[in-house]
Motif scaffolding. Structure first.
Motif, mmCIF file in Angstrom:
data_model
loop_
_atom_site.group_PDB
_atom_site.id
_atom_site.type_symbol
_atom_site.label_atom_id
_atom_site.label_comp_id
_atom_site.label_asym_id
_atom_site.label_seq_id
_atom_site.Cartn_x
_atom_site.Cartn_y
_atom_site.Cartn_z
ATOM 1 N N GLU A 64 0.809 -1.205 0.000
ATOM 2 C CA GLU A 64 0.000 0.000 0.000
ATOM 3 C C GLU A 64 0.852 1.270 0.000
ATOM 4 O OE1 GLU A 64 -2.532 -0.403 3.355
ATOM 5 O OE2 GLU A 64 -3.517 -2.175 2.565
ATOM 6 N N GLU A 65 2.042 1.171 0.529
ATOM 7 C CA GLU A 65 2.894 2.347 0.628
ATOM 8 C C GLU A 65 3.788 2.452 -0.599
ATOM 9 O OE1 GLU A 65 5.079 2.588 4.229
ATOM 10 O OE2 GLU A 65 3.438 1.808 5.411
ATOM 11 N N VAL A 66 3.477 3.388 -1.452
ATOM 12 C CA VAL A 66 4.303 3.653 -2.614
ATOM 13 C C VAL A 66 4.721 5.111 -2.542
ATOM 14 C CG1 VAL A 66 4.389 3.743 -5.134
ATOM 15 C CG2 VAL A 66 3.088 1.937 -3.996
ATOM 16 N N PHE A 67 6.014 5.318 -2.509
ATOM 17 C CA PHE A 67 6.529 6.676 -2.396
ATOM 18 C C PHE A 67 7.086 7.120 -3.742
ATOM 19 C CE2 PHE A 67 7.046 4.790 1.819
ATOM 20 C CZ PHE A 67 6.311 5.691 2.574
ATOM 21 N N GLU A 68 6.711 8.307 -4.133
ATOM 22 C CA GLU A 68 7.291 8.894 -5.333
ATOM 23 C C GLU A 68 8.371 9.857 -4.884
ATOM 24 O OE1 GLU A 68 4.565 10.643 -8.014
ATOM 25 O OE2 GLU A 68 3.362 8.838 -8.197
ATOM 26 N N ASN A 69 9.579 9.517 -5.231
ATOM 27 C CA ASN A 69 10.697 10.352 -4.858
ATOM 28 C C ASN A 69 11.121 11.167 -6.071
ATOM 29 O OD1 ASN A 69 13.081 11.475 -4.008
ATOM 30 N ND2 ASN A 69 13.721 9.632 -2.904
ATOM 31 N N ARG A 70 11.172 12.463 -5.916
ATOM 32 C CA ARG A 70 11.496 13.374 -7.014
ATOM 33 C C ARG A 70 12.887 13.095 -7.578
ATOM 34 N NH1 ARG A 70 8.610 16.179 -10.362
ATOM 35 N NH2 ARG A 70 9.468 18.174 -10.952
ATOM 36 N N GLU A 71 13.847 12.841 -6.701
ATOM 37 C CA GLU A 71 15.208 12.558 -7.151
ATOM 38 C C GLU A 71 15.266 11.278 -7.972
ATOM 39 O OE1 GLU A 71 18.324 12.841 -4.209
ATOM 40 O OE2 GLU A 71 17.009 14.099 -2.990
ATOM 41 N N GLN A 72 14.529 10.286 -7.556
ATOM 42 C CA GLN A 72 14.498 9.006 -8.268
ATOM 43 C C GLN A 72 13.921 9.191 -9.671
ATOM 44 O OE1 GLN A 72 12.258 6.033 -6.204
ATOM 45 N NE2 GLN A 72 12.955 4.379 -7.526
ATOM 46 N N ILE A 73 12.903 10.001 -9.787
ATOM 47 C CA ILE A 73 12.300 10.279 -11.093
ATOM 48 C C ILE A 73 13.289 11.028 -11.985
ATOM 49 C CG2 ILE A 73 10.474 11.564 -12.260
ATOM 50 C CD1 ILE A 73 8.699 10.935 -9.783
ATOM 51 N N GLU A 74 14.018 11.980 -11.426
ATOM 52 C CA GLU A 74 15.001 12.741 -12.202
ATOM 53 C C GLU A 74 16.143 11.853 -12.688
ATOM 54 O OE1 GLU A 74 14.735 15.857 -13.330
ATOM 55 O OE2 GLU A 74 12.749 15.845 -12.422
ATOM 56 N N ILE A 75 16.593 10.940 -11.841
ATOM 57 C CA ILE A 75 17.652 10.006 -12.232
ATOM 58 C C ILE A 75 17.168 9.132 -13.377
ATOM 59 C CG2 ILE A 75 18.953 7.977 -11.474
ATOM 60 C CD1 ILE A 75 19.162 9.337 -8.721
ATOM 61 N N SER A 76 15.951 8.634 -13.272
ATOM 62 C CA SER A 76 15.394 7.791 -14.327
ATOM 63 C C SER A 76 15.268 8.558 -15.642
ATOM 64 C CB SER A 76 14.033 7.247 -13.926
ATOM 65 O OG SER A 76 14.157 6.429 -12.797
ATOM 66 N N ARG A 77 14.838 9.795 -15.580
ATOM 67 C CA ARG A 77 14.711 10.608 -16.796
ATOM 68 C C ARG A 77 16.071 10.879 -17.429
ATOM 69 N NH1 ARG A 77 10.116 14.845 -14.891
ATOM 70 N NH2 ARG A 77 8.350 13.449 -15.233
ATOM 71 N N TYR A 78 17.077 11.108 -16.590
ATOM 72 C CA TYR A 78 18.427 11.342 -17.096
ATOM 73 C C TYR A 78 18.890 10.141 -17.925
ATOM 74 C CZ TYR A 78 23.513 11.637 -17.092
ATOM 75 O OH TYR A 78 24.836 11.638 -17.466
ATOM 76 N N TYR A 79 18.686 8.937 -17.393
ATOM 77 C CA TYR A 79 19.126 7.733 -18.104
ATOM 78 C C TYR A 79 18.275 7.439 -19.335
ATOM 79 C CZ TYR A 79 22.708 6.655 -14.754
ATOM 80 O OH TYR A 79 23.854 6.715 -13.997
ATOM 81 N N GLU A 80 17.013 7.832 -19.315
ATOM 82 C CA GLU A 80 16.162 7.635 -20.485
ATOM 83 C C GLU A 80 16.584 8.539 -21.637
ATOM 84 O OE1 GLU A 80 12.158 8.294 -19.217
ATOM 85 O OE2 GLU A 80 12.054 6.415 -18.114
ATOM 86 N N LYS A 81 17.145 9.712 -21.333
ATOM 87 C CA LYS A 81 17.537 10.664 -22.363
ATOM 88 C C LYS A 81 18.925 10.388 -22.940
ATOM 89 C CE LYS A 81 14.653 14.381 -20.638
ATOM 90 N NZ LYS A 81 14.595 15.713 -20.047
ATOM 91 N N LEU A 82 19.668 9.487 -22.332
ATOM 92 C CA LEU A 82 20.992 9.157 -22.853
ATOM 93 C C LEU A 82 20.881 8.482 -24.219
ATOM 94 C CD1 LEU A 82 22.881 7.634 -19.793
ATOM 95 C CD2 LEU A 82 23.317 9.818 -20.903
ATOM 96 N N PRO A 83 21.893 8.658 -25.069
ATOM 97 C CA PRO A 83 21.897 7.910 -26.340
ATOM 98 C C PRO A 83 21.971 6.411 -26.062
ATOM 99 C CG PRO A 83 23.570 9.636 -26.343
ATOM 100 C CD PRO A 83 23.019 9.565 -24.958
ATOM 101 N N LYS A 84 21.452 5.635 -26.978
ATOM 102 C CA LYS A 84 21.490 4.182 -26.830
ATOM 103 C C LYS A 84 22.935 3.695 -26.864
ATOM 104 C CE LYS A 84 17.054 3.796 -26.938
ATOM 105 N NZ LYS A 84 16.457 4.086 -25.683
ATOM 106 N N ALA A 85 23.173 2.546 -26.264
ATOM 107 C CA ALA A 85 24.532 2.002 -26.169
ATOM 108 C C ALA A 85 25.143 1.748 -27.545
ATOM 109 C CB ALA A 85 24.518 0.711 -25.353
#
Length: 112
Positions: A64-85
Motif C-alpha cells: 500500500e505504501e508507494v513513495f514517489e521520490n522526485r530525485e528518483q524520477i530525475e535520475i530515471s529521466r536522465y538515463y532515459e535521455k541518454l543515447p542508446k549504447a
C-alpha cells in the motif's frame, strides 16, 4: 564515463558502411567490435543506474505504501535521455576510442 557529454547522436543516424570498415577492412568485424562495445556500455550504464536507484530502495513488505521520490524520477529521466549504447559504441569506434585486437592475427605473426 559521463555519457551525456558524448558526441553520439540521440537518434539513429545513417552511416556510410565504408567508413566503418576503414580500420578493420571487414564490415562484419567492425560490427562485431561495435556490438561487443555496446554490450559493455549497456552493462556499465545498467550497473550505474542500479547503484543510484539502490539508495532509494524500500525494504518494506507493504504494497500500500508507494513513495514517489522526485530525485528518483530525475535520475530515471536522465538515463532515459541518454543515447542508446549502440550509438555510443559506434561513435567511439568512429573516433578511434575503442581498443580491439584480433587474436588470430597475433598468432599468425608469431608463427611467421
Amino acid at each position: 564515463m559521463d555519457y551525456k557529454k558524448s558526441k553520439a547522436p540521440v537518434n539513429t543516424v545513417t552511416r556510410n558502411i565504408m567508413d566503418l570498415c576503414d580500420e578493420t577492412n571487414n564490415i562484419y568485424e567492425s560490427v562485431a567490435i561495435i556490438g561487443k562495445r555496446a554490450n559493455q556500455i549497456s552493462t556499465e550504464i545498467k550497473q550505474d543506474l542500479n547503484k543510484k536507484l539502490a539508495e532509494f530502495a524500500s525494504y518494506n513488505d507493504s504494497l500500500e505504501e508507494v513513495f514517489e521520490n522526485r530525485e528518483q524520477i530525475e535520475i530515471s529521466r536522465y538515463y532515459e535521455k541518454l543515447p542508446k549504447a549502440t550509438l555510443l559504441a559506434t561513435q567511439e569506434f568512429i573516433e578511434g576510442n575503442v581498443y580491439w585486437r584480433d587474436p588470430s592475427q597475433d598468432n599468425q605473426t608469431e608463427q611467421a
